[in-house]
Design a protein around this motif. Structure first.
Motif, PDB file in Angstrom:
ATOM      1  N   LEU A 267       6.183  65.450  88.941  1.00  0.00           N
ATOM      2  CA  LEU A 267       7.512  65.658  89.529  1.00  0.00           C
ATOM      3  C   LEU A 267       8.191  66.871  88.903  1.00  0.00           C
ATOM      4  N   ARG A 268       8.206  66.903  87.573  1.00  0.00           N
ATOM      5  CA  ARG A 268       8.858  68.032  86.902  1.00  0.00           C
ATOM      6  C   ARG A 268       8.208  69.356  87.287  1.00  0.00           C
ATOM      7  N   TYR A 269       6.877  69.336  87.314  1.00  0.00           N
ATOM      8  CA  TYR A 269       6.155  70.580  87.576  1.00  0.00           C
ATOM      9  C   TYR A 269       6.430  71.080  88.990  1.00  0.00           C
ATOM     10  N   THR A 270       6.407  70.182  89.956  1.00  0.00           N
ATOM     11  CA  THR A 270       6.563  70.626  91.350  1.00  0.00           C
ATOM     12  C   THR A 270       8.009  70.988  91.663  1.00  0.00           C
ATOM     13  N   LEU A 271       8.951  70.474  90.890  1.00  0.00           N
ATOM     14  CA  LEU A 271      10.342  70.913  91.061  1.00  0.00           C
ATOM     15  C   LEU A 271      10.535  72.310  90.479  1.00  0.00           C
ATOM     16  N   ALA A 272       9.803  72.605  89.405  1.00  0.00           N
ATOM     17  CA  ALA A 272      10.018  73.880  88.698  1.00  0.00           C
ATOM     18  C   ALA A 272       9.176  75.024  89.269  1.00  0.00           C
ATOM     19  N   ARG A 273       8.037  74.719  89.819  1.00  0.00           N
ATOM     20  CA  ARG A 273       7.086  75.770  90.229  1.00  0.00           C
ATOM     21  C   ARG A 273       7.362  76.216  91.674  1.00  0.00           C
ATOM     22  N   THR A 274       7.488  77.524  91.830  1.00  0.00           N
ATOM     23  CA  THR A 274       7.761  78.085  93.156  1.00  0.00           C
ATOM     24  C   THR A 274       6.513  78.755  93.717  1.00  0.00           C
ATOM     25  N   GLN A 275       6.193  78.445  94.968  1.00  0.00           N
ATOM     26  CA  GLN A 275       5.155  79.167  95.723  1.00  0.00           C
ATOM     27  C   GLN A 275       5.680  79.356  97.155  1.00  0.00           C
ATOM     28  N   PHE A 276       5.291  80.433  97.770  1.00  0.00           N
ATOM     29  CA  PHE A 276       5.771  80.745  99.126  1.00  0.00           C
ATOM     30  C   PHE A 276       7.298  80.690  99.199  1.00  0.00           C
ATOM     31  N   GLY A 277       7.957  81.077  98.097  1.00  0.00           N
ATOM     32  CA  GLY A 277       9.415  81.224  98.095  1.00  0.00           C
ATOM     33  C   GLY A 277      10.207  79.953  97.922  1.00  0.00           C
ATOM     34  N   LYS A 278       9.561  78.823  97.684  1.00  0.00           N
ATOM     35  CA  LYS A 278      10.345  77.611  97.411  1.00  0.00           C
ATOM     36  C   LYS A 278       9.593  76.696  96.450  1.00  0.00           C
ATOM     37  N   PRO A 279      10.327  75.731  95.862  1.00  0.00           N
ATOM     38  CA  PRO A 279       9.642  74.844  94.907  1.00  0.00           C
ATOM     39  C   PRO A 279       8.517  74.080  95.599  1.00  0.00           C
ATOM     40  N   LEU A 280       7.440  73.823  94.867  1.00  0.00           N
ATOM     41  CA  LEU A 280       6.343  73.020  95.443  1.00  0.00           C
ATOM     42  C   LEU A 280       6.879  71.690  95.978  1.00  0.00           C
ATOM     43  N   ALA A 281       7.892  71.134  95.277  1.00  0.00           N
ATOM     44  CA  ALA A 281       8.424  69.826  95.669  1.00  0.00           C
ATOM     45  C   ALA A 281       9.107  69.855  97.034  1.00  0.00           C
ATOM     46  N   ALA A 282       9.346  71.036  97.571  1.00  0.00           N
ATOM     47  CA  ALA A 282      10.004  71.133  98.886  1.00  0.00           C
ATOM     48  C   ALA A 282       8.996  71.037 100.038  1.00  0.00           C
ATOM     49  N   PHE A 283       7.696  71.045  99.705  1.00  0.00           N
ATOM     50  CA  PHE A 283       6.687  70.960 100.778  1.00  0.00           C
ATOM     51  C   PHE A 283       6.390  69.506 101.134  1.00  0.00           C
ATOM     52  N   GLN A 284       6.202  69.274 102.415  1.00  0.00           N
ATOM     53  CA  GLN A 284       6.002  67.890 102.876  1.00  0.00           C
ATOM     54  C   GLN A 284       4.765  67.233 102.247  1.00  0.00           C
ATOM     55  N   LEU A 285       3.686  68.014 102.127  1.00  0.00           N
ATOM     56  CA  LEU A 285       2.464  67.414 101.574  1.00  0.00           C
ATOM     57  C   LEU A 285       2.667  66.982 100.125  1.00  0.00           C
ATOM     58  N   VAL A 286       3.443  67.785  99.398  1.00  0.00           N
ATOM     59  CA  VAL A 286       3.713  67.445  97.994  1.00  0.00           C
ATOM     60  C   VAL A 286       4.600  66.202  97.936  1.00  0.00           C
ATOM     61  N   GLN A 287       5.595  66.141  98.788  1.00  0.00           N
ATOM     62  CA  GLN A 287       6.472  64.955  98.793  1.00  0.00           C
ATOM     63  C   GLN A 287       5.691  63.697  99.174  1.00  0.00           C
ATOM     64  N   ASN A 288       4.731  63.867 100.053  1.00  0.00           N
ATOM     65  CA  ASN A 288       3.904  62.708 100.413  1.00  0.00           C
ATOM     66  C   ASN A 288       3.145  62.177  99.193  1.00  0.00           C
TER      67      ASN A 288
END
Ligand code: TGC
Ligand code: FAD
Length: 389
Positions: A267-288
């Motif tokens: 959770l911490r990592y995907t909130l902090a890490r940005t790819q394609f201009g937004k946090p990983l946690a903002a992608f649907q597959l990651v949230q799944n």
């Protein structure tokens, strides 16, 4: 370090008593402050953090904390489980140490030992002033301990032990070994002290899992132990299996701790890490993936909680323990593997705890009854048909 919050999506904390929450928080903070800073180094070097033993024993009273005599704390099964959860958030090796000491050494001495054995060993083991190990598995008999070849033969002075035990946690650092051997009357337990002539140990090297834990082979070659070393008043495989129920219960809780550590890192990592201009946690597959982790941890928590309530009522039948051990370790391993993926390349370094938990959980899935052995135990309970052999 900041206090670890833990995952409580379903407000399970509300079901805990104030004492249970207090014990959980005490161990949680201790793990954060005193275990996590050094645990990667121990895993890297393949050493157990021996300096933590007196703290776990004397200071925190974690060994045999669910027993209510010989100076033990008499905690509820839930409080005991929460301790295992927090220790395993630190490392499975730490929880393993506590499982073996309490459930596999103190429990059989308390359950099957003479008063003299109890008075001698339980206070020492509780304080961590003595270390114990439990020898059931052999090189050729793991899932099928009933086939054991280690023998104990009566002599004028006691018993002569011969045979080999394998994969024994704490083996070479133990002051006393609980050893299960075949006698002419059936399987019996013995207490074998370190230094007894004919008893030697050697450690398993080059492990990629449970590196911060000692795993040993125990060898008995014409090893004579006194008559009062005998542990079990009765004979049979049932006695060691009764010990396993206690340890498996602790693992069902412990695995939740490892799963929470991996979820938290992901959770911490995907909130902090940005790819394609937004946090990983903002992608649907990651949230799944995060949703799946939260779902499985929550289900595991509810399972453990109900099992604990049943245990306090004396109703935690072995098959119920098997179901929880099997499920909770499997979901923890799955969460660890998913978290490793979510951390990308960083997931393969020990800058993060995920890889260590992932490889540890491979052992946890195997020991104390493999994933499939527990399926067979549950299968037996629901069908009435044994499919072990
Ligand atoms: P079976 O004939 O089914 O049973 C023999 C007797 O035992 C009784 N029984 C149990 N009693 C209490 N608790 C249980 N869980 C029990 N399971 C069975 C059974 O009723 C019978 O009693 P009686 O009065 O009729 O004699 O035995 P089996 O030989 O067919 O084996 C059954 C099986 C496969 C389920 C069992 O042997 C098993 O659980 N195998 C897995 C072995 C295992 O878990 N080993 C763990 C070694 S210790 C370890 O891994 C420590 S890791 C520590 C750490 O670091 O955390
Ligand atoms: P096997 O029994 O050979 O199993 C291998 C595979 O075959 C598994 O996938 C298993 O599920 C499958 N299998 C076996 N039988 C069946 C069947 N009937 N049907 C279908 N599939 C089957 N033991 C102790 O006594 N004390 C300890 O302190 C201890 N600590 C351990 C610490 C570590 C790090 C490890 C890895 C193990 C430890 N063990 C300990 C041993 C552990 O309990 C055994 O490894 C475990 O019981 C499995 O036995 P095995 O490794 O011989 O595998």
């Amino acid at each position: 370090m900041a206090r670890f919050q833990g995952l409580d999506f379903y407000s399970i904390d509300q079901s805990l008593s104030p004492d249970e929450r207090q014990v959980r928080d005490l161990v949680r903070d201790w793990v954060t402050n005193e275990v996590l800073p050094g645990i990667e180094q121990h895993a890297r070097e393949g050493t157990f953090p021996l300096h933590l033993i007196p703290k776990m024993g004397e200071e925190l009273g974690l060994f045999g904390s669910n027993f209510n005599d010989y100076g033990c704390a008499g905690l509820s099964a839930i409080a005991y489980g929460l301790i295992m959860q927090e220790l395993e958030r630190g490392d499975s090796g730490l929880r393993s140490f506590a499982s073996v000491q309490g459930s596999l050494v103190m429990y059989p001495i308390r359950e099957f030992g003479s008063e003299a054995q109890k008075e001698r060993w339980l206070p020492l083991l509780r304080r961590g002033a003595a270390i114990g190990c439990f020898g059931l598995t052999e090189p050729d008999h793991g899932s099928d301990p009933g086939g054991m070849e280690t023998r104990a033969v009566r002599t004028d002075r006691g018993w002569l032990l011969s045979g080999t035990k394998m994969w024994i946690t704490n083996g070479s650092i133990a002051d006393v070994a609980v050893v299960w051997a075949r006698t002419e009357d059936g399987i019996r337990g013995f207490l074998v002290e370190r230094g007894t002539p004919g008893f030697t140990t050697s450690d398993v090297k080059r492990k990629f899992s449970l590196r911060a834990s000692v795993t040993s082979e125990l060898s008995f070659q014409d090893c004579e132990v006194p008559a009062d070393s005998i542990l079990s008043k009765t004979t049979g495989l049932k006695n060691p299996l009764m010990c396993l129920n206690q340890a498996r219960y602790g693992i069902a809780w412990g695995a939740i701790g490892a799963a929470q550590a991996c979820y938290d890192a992901a959770l911490r990592y995907t909130l902090a890490r940005t790819q394609f201009g937004k946090p990983l946690a903002a992608f649907q597959l990651v949230q799944n993936k995060l949703c799946q982790m939260v779902t499985e941890i929550t289900k595991a928590q509810l399972l453990a909680l109900q099992l604990g309530r049943l245990k306090d009522q004396g109703q935690a039948k072995p098959a119920l323990v098997s179901l929880a051990k099997r499920n909770n370790v499997a979901i923890a391993l799955d969460i660890a593997r998913t978290a490793r993926d979510m951390l990308g390349a960083n997931g393969i370094t020990d800058e993060y705890p995920v890889g260590r938990h992932m490889v540890n959980l491979e052992s946890v899935s195997t020991y104390e009854g493999t994933h499939d052995i527990h399926a067979l135990i549950v299968g037996h309970a629901v069908t009435g048909i044994e499919a072990f052999a």
